[in-house]
Design a protein around this motif. Sequence first.
Motif, PDB file in Angstrom:
ATOM      1  N   GLY A  48      13.782 -13.283  42.306  1.00 42.84           N
ATOM      2  CA  GLY A  48      15.667 -13.107  42.533  1.00 42.84           C
ATOM      3  C   GLY A  48      15.661 -11.896  42.913  1.00 42.84           C
ATOM      4  O   GLY A  48      15.936 -10.756  42.071  1.00 42.84           O
ATOM      5  N   ASP A  50      17.816  -8.852  44.658  1.00 37.29           N
ATOM      6  CA  ASP A  50      19.081  -8.525  45.102  1.00 37.29           C
ATOM      7  C   ASP A  50      18.945  -7.548  45.765  1.00 37.29           C
ATOM      8  O   ASP A  50      19.240  -6.251  45.328  1.00 37.29           O
ATOM      9  CB  ASP A  50      20.302  -9.075  44.230  1.00 37.29           C
ATOM     10  N   HIS A  62      23.394  -7.074  53.107  1.00 35.82           N
ATOM     11  CA  HIS A  62      23.276  -7.794  51.512  1.00 35.82           C
ATOM     12  C   HIS A  62      22.241  -8.791  51.637  1.00 35.82           C
ATOM     13  O   HIS A  62      22.246  -9.397  51.980  1.00 35.82           O
ATOM     14  CB  HIS A  62      24.120  -8.084  50.372  1.00 35.82           C
ATOM     15  N   THR A  64      18.920 -11.311  49.836  1.00 34.76           N
ATOM     16  CA  THR A  64      19.072 -11.634  48.667  1.00 34.76           C
ATOM     17  C   THR A  64      17.324 -13.050  49.114  1.00 34.76           C
ATOM     18  O   THR A  64      17.506 -13.110  50.420  1.00 34.76           O
ATOM     19  CB  THR A  64      20.018 -12.514  47.952  1.00 34.76           C
ATOM     20  N   THR A  65      16.566 -13.226  48.120  1.00 34.65           N
ATOM     21  CA  THR A  65      15.206 -14.077  48.246  1.00 34.65           C
ATOM     22  C   THR A  65      15.049 -14.053  47.367  1.00 34.65           C
ATOM     23  O   THR A  65      15.471 -13.834  46.224  1.00 34.65           O
ATOM     24  CB  THR A  65      14.078 -13.524  49.280  1.00 34.65           C
TER      25      THR A  65
END
Length: 204
Positions: A48, A50, A62, A64-65
């Motif tokens: 998670g 961010d 931004h 996320t992965t």
Amino acid sequence: MKQFKWFTGIFLPALFMAVLLLACENDLNQVKKISALEASKPVDSTLGVDVIYSDSAKVRAHMTTPLMLRQNPTDPNKGFYEMPKGVKIVFYDDKLNQKVAHFDADKHIVSTVTSDYAITSNMDKLIELRKNVVVKNTEGAVFTTQQLFYDTNKKLIYSNVACQMTKPDGTALDGTSFTSNETFTNYAFKQGKGTIATSGKLGQ
């Protein structure tokens, strides 16, 4: 004569099987050595992830992965990050600063990028996205390719492989490569071809 036939009929096949088993054992040992070396490489995993990219108090992007693997974490200069389960990068306009980023960030989105895989290094600050790369901008244009690079230092996005772009008005372009700014509002295709939708009659 019978004894010689027994020797060639029994001993040679047995000798062949012994050599074959020895070769298989050597191959198996080699595989074990390679596996041991791979397992010994230091890797940090984070779920998670961010990440906010900012410049001069302005939020630029931004990312996320769901999973990030940090290869060779003992050397920050040579380490790199791998995102094997995909990544999403959202780009913002120049009006979004860090103070209001969590309140009205959606109003300042100019483009989004998704892919099935990504990798980046600490040294060159270059993010490489691979497999099913899809880009969308606020104009409704959709870019697709199998490889895309984001140079965070130069704020430049480019691809060196075949890419396509479609718009809601029916415009469709193909190219062997392309470059773009972060907002995907100023882009150029190399050897581009396709259909461009126009309103009215040509020549008016």
